[in-house]
Motif scaffolding. Structure first.
Motif, PDB file in Angstrom:
ATOM      1  N   GLU A   1       0.881  -1.192   0.109  1.00 51.99           N
ATOM      2  CA  GLU A   1      -0.084   0.179  -0.039  1.00 51.99           C
ATOM      3  C   GLU A   1       0.780   1.148   0.069  1.00 51.99           C
ATOM      4  OE1 GLU A   1      -3.918   1.725   2.371  1.00 51.99           O
ATOM      5  OE2 GLU A   1      -2.663  -0.007   3.180  1.00 51.99           O
ATOM      6  N   TRP A   2       0.585   1.895  -0.929  1.00 51.63           N
ATOM      7  CA  TRP A   2       1.608   3.029  -1.222  1.00 51.63           C
ATOM      8  C   TRP A   2       0.426   4.595  -1.315  1.00 51.63           C
ATOM      9  CZ3 TRP A   2       4.404   1.264  -6.205  1.00 51.63           C
ATOM     10  CH2 TRP A   2       5.145   0.015  -5.557  1.00 51.63           C
ATOM     11  N   ARG A   3       1.280   5.716  -0.954  1.00 51.79           N
ATOM     12  CA  ARG A   3       0.893   7.050  -1.061  1.00 51.79           C
ATOM     13  C   ARG A   3       1.756   7.759  -1.639  1.00 51.79           C
ATOM     14  NH1 ARG A   3      -4.297   7.772   0.950  1.00 51.79           N
ATOM     15  NH2 ARG A   3      -4.771   6.596   2.546  1.00 51.79           N
ATOM     16  N   THR A   4       1.537   8.749  -2.564  1.00 48.58           N
ATOM     17  CA  THR A   4       2.383   9.796  -3.115  1.00 48.58           C
ATOM     18  C   THR A   4       1.744  11.048  -2.929  1.00 48.58           C
ATOM     19  OG1 THR A   4       3.861  10.076  -5.168  1.00 48.58           O
ATOM     20  CG2 THR A   4       1.312   9.478  -5.432  1.00 48.58           C
TER      21      THR A   4
ATOM     22  N   HIS B   1       2.612  13.495  -8.430  1.00 46.98           N
ATOM     23  CA  HIS B   1       3.443  12.440  -8.743  1.00 46.98           C
ATOM     24  C   HIS B   1       2.163  11.316  -9.007  1.00 46.98           C
ATOM     25  CE1 HIS B   1       7.187  14.334  -7.935  1.00 46.98           C
ATOM     26  NE2 HIS B   1       6.849  14.301  -6.877  1.00 46.98           N
ATOM     27  N   ALA B   2       1.073  11.495  -8.755  1.00 44.76           N
ATOM     28  CA  ALA B   2       0.134  10.329  -8.906  1.00 44.76           C
ATOM     29  C   ALA B   2      -0.125   9.551 -10.231  1.00 44.76           C
ATOM     30  CB  ALA B   2      -1.299  10.694  -8.600  1.00 44.76           C
ATOM     31  N   GLU B   3      -0.029  10.504 -11.410  1.00 41.55           N
ATOM     32  CA  GLU B   3      -0.003   9.858 -12.669  1.00 41.55           C
ATOM     33  C   GLU B   3       1.172   8.911 -13.008  1.00 41.55           C
ATOM     34  OE1 GLU B   3      -1.326   8.777 -16.283  1.00 41.55           O
ATOM     35  OE2 GLU B   3      -2.534   9.453 -14.591  1.00 41.55           O
ATOM     36  N   THR B   4       2.463   9.632 -12.704  1.00 40.70           N
ATOM     37  CA  THR B   4       3.480   9.113 -12.936  1.00 40.70           C
ATOM     38  C   THR B   4       3.681   7.553 -12.269  1.00 40.70           C
ATOM     39  OG1 THR B   4       4.847  11.014 -13.193  1.00 40.70           O
ATOM     40  CG2 THR B   4       6.191   9.251 -12.636  1.00 40.70           C
ATOM     41  N   VAL B   5       3.111   7.581 -10.775  1.00 39.62           N
ATOM     42  CA  VAL B   5       3.318   6.511 -10.097  1.00 39.62           C
ATOM     43  C   VAL B   5       2.139   5.248 -10.799  1.00 39.62           C
ATOM     44  CG1 VAL B   5       2.392   5.334  -7.956  1.00 39.62           C
ATOM     45  CG2 VAL B   5       3.840   7.340  -7.974  1.00 39.62           C
TER      46      VAL B   5
ATOM     47  N   ASP C   1      -9.092   8.575  -3.913  1.00 35.98           N
ATOM     48  CA  ASP C   1      -7.944   9.244  -3.505  1.00 35.98           C
ATOM     49  C   ASP C   1      -7.014   8.914  -4.447  1.00 35.98           C
ATOM     50  OD1 ASP C   1      -5.626  10.368  -2.586  1.00 35.98           O
ATOM     51  OD2 ASP C   1      -5.851   9.480  -0.317  1.00 35.98           O
ATOM     52  N   PRO C   2      -6.771   9.615  -5.597  1.00 31.37           N
ATOM     53  CA  PRO C   2      -5.856   9.094  -6.568  1.00 31.37           C
ATOM     54  C   PRO C   2      -4.440   9.155  -6.173  1.00 31.37           C
ATOM     55  CG  PRO C   2      -6.614  11.348  -7.140  1.00 31.37           C
ATOM     56  CD  PRO C   2      -7.376  10.862  -5.743  1.00 31.37           C
ATOM     57  N   THR C   3      -3.989   9.634  -4.772  1.00 29.88           N
ATOM     58  CA  THR C   3      -2.656   9.499  -4.498  1.00 29.88           C
ATOM     59  C   THR C   3      -2.525   7.965  -3.684  1.00 29.88           C
ATOM     60  OG1 THR C   3      -3.189  10.439  -2.273  1.00 29.88           O
ATOM     61  CG2 THR C   3      -2.513  11.880  -4.234  1.00 29.88           C
ATOM     62  N   HIS C   4      -3.323   7.322  -3.784  1.00 36.96           N
ATOM     63  CA  HIS C   4      -3.395   5.961  -2.688  1.00 36.96           C
ATOM     64  C   HIS C   4      -3.395   4.755  -3.857  1.00 36.96           C
ATOM     65  CE1 HIS C   4      -5.463   3.587   0.579  1.00 36.96           C
ATOM     66  NE2 HIS C   4      -4.196   3.128   0.425  1.00 36.96           N
ATOM     67  N   PHE C   5      -2.328   3.865  -3.603  1.00 38.85           N
ATOM     68  CA  PHE C   5      -2.239   2.851  -4.613  1.00 38.85           C
ATOM     69  C   PHE C   5      -2.111   1.453  -3.693  1.00 38.85           C
ATOM     70  CE2 PHE C   5      -0.725   6.674  -6.701  1.00 38.85           C
ATOM     71  CZ  PHE C   5      -1.100   6.331  -8.297  1.00 38.85           C
ATOM     72  N   LEU C   6      -2.288   0.441  -4.393  1.00 38.18           N
ATOM     73  CA  LEU C   6      -2.281  -0.912  -3.814  1.00 38.18           C
ATOM     74  C   LEU C   6      -1.677  -1.870  -4.792  1.00 38.18           C
ATOM     75  CD1 LEU C   6      -2.858  -2.744  -1.175  1.00 38.18           C
ATOM     76  CD2 LEU C   6      -4.967  -3.260  -2.370  1.00 38.18           C
ATOM     77  N   PHE C   7      -0.613  -2.522  -4.765  1.00 43.43           N
ATOM     78  CA  PHE C   7      -0.311  -3.844  -5.179  1.00 43.43           C
ATOM     79  C   PHE C   7      -0.736  -4.986  -4.325  1.00 43.43           C
ATOM     80  CE2 PHE C   7       3.438  -2.077  -7.930  1.00 43.43           C
ATOM     81  CZ  PHE C   7       2.958  -2.356  -9.009  1.00 43.43           C
ATOM     82  N   TYR C   8      -1.527  -6.031  -5.288  1.00 42.59           N
ATOM     83  CA  TYR C   8      -2.032  -7.389  -4.644  1.00 42.59           C
ATOM     84  C   TYR C   8      -0.963  -8.371  -5.500  1.00 42.59           C
ATOM     85  CZ  TYR C   8      -4.168 -11.374  -2.965  1.00 42.59           C
ATOM     86  OH  TYR C   8      -4.525 -12.337  -2.598  1.00 42.59           O
ATOM     87  N   GLU C   9      -0.400  -8.970  -4.861  1.00 46.33           N
ATOM     88  CA  GLU C   9       0.514  -9.981  -5.363  1.00 46.33           C
ATOM     89  C   GLU C   9       0.407 -11.311  -4.897  1.00 46.33           C
ATOM     90  OE1 GLU C   9       4.559  -8.401  -5.287  1.00 46.33           O
ATOM     91  OE2 GLU C   9       3.507  -6.264  -4.728  1.00 46.33           O
ATOM     92  N   GLN C  10       0.633 -12.434  -5.721  1.00 52.90           N
ATOM     93  CA  GLN C  10       0.753 -13.854  -5.202  1.00 52.90           C
ATOM     94  C   GLN C  10       1.745 -14.465  -6.045  1.00 52.90           C
ATOM     95  OE1 GLN C  10      -2.897 -15.879  -5.807  1.00 52.90           O
ATOM     96  NE2 GLN C  10      -3.830 -15.333  -4.021  1.00 52.90           N
ATOM     97  N   TYR C  11       2.505 -15.262  -5.211  1.00 51.10           N
ATOM     98  CA  TYR C  11       3.850 -15.935  -5.602  1.00 51.10           C
ATOM     99  C   TYR C  11       3.787 -17.408  -5.179  1.00 51.10           C
ATOM    100  CZ  TYR C  11       5.524 -11.218  -6.339  1.00 51.10           C
ATOM    101  OH  TYR C  11       5.393  -9.970  -6.818  1.00 51.10           O
TER     102      TYR C  11
END
Length: 99
Positions: A10-13, A17-21, A50-60
């Motif tokens: 979970e990330w914030r910027t 920078h939101a579009e670049t992220v 909130d376009p400055t708030h991002f999430l990656f969900y990953e499974q390995y």
């Protein structure tokens, strides 16, 4: 017990920078899907309220697949090299799939 490892990042910027992220996250997701056979799922999300708030969900598939991900050139370049410096907050959680 399953060896599958799940990650949430979970990330914030800053607003500027939101579009670049967003674009870098899409590039990273495409690179993971194309180059990491041990990755089962890699999804990039952006909060619609909130376009400055991002999430990656990953499974390995297992720990080795996760280690290969972190050691990959695209992770080092896109995530560690370009994305992380743009973040104001970064929280990563690791889970093991039940069952």
């Amino acid at each position: 017990m399953s060896a599958i490892i799940c990650i949430t990042a979970e990330w914030r910027t800053q607003p500027e920078h939101a579009e670049t992220v967003r674009q870098l996250m899409l590039q990273a997701a495409a690179a993971v899907r194309a180059n990491e056979p041990g990755n089962l799922l890699y999804l990039a999300h952006q909060d619609p309220k909130d376009p400055t708030h991002f999430l990656f969900y990953e499974q390995y598939a297992d720990q080795a697949a996760l280690e290969a991900h972190v050691a990959s050139p695209h992770y080092k370049e896109l995530v560690a090299g370009q994305l992380v410096p743009l973040l104001t907050e970064r929280h990563v959680s690791v889970y093991h799939l039940l069952g």
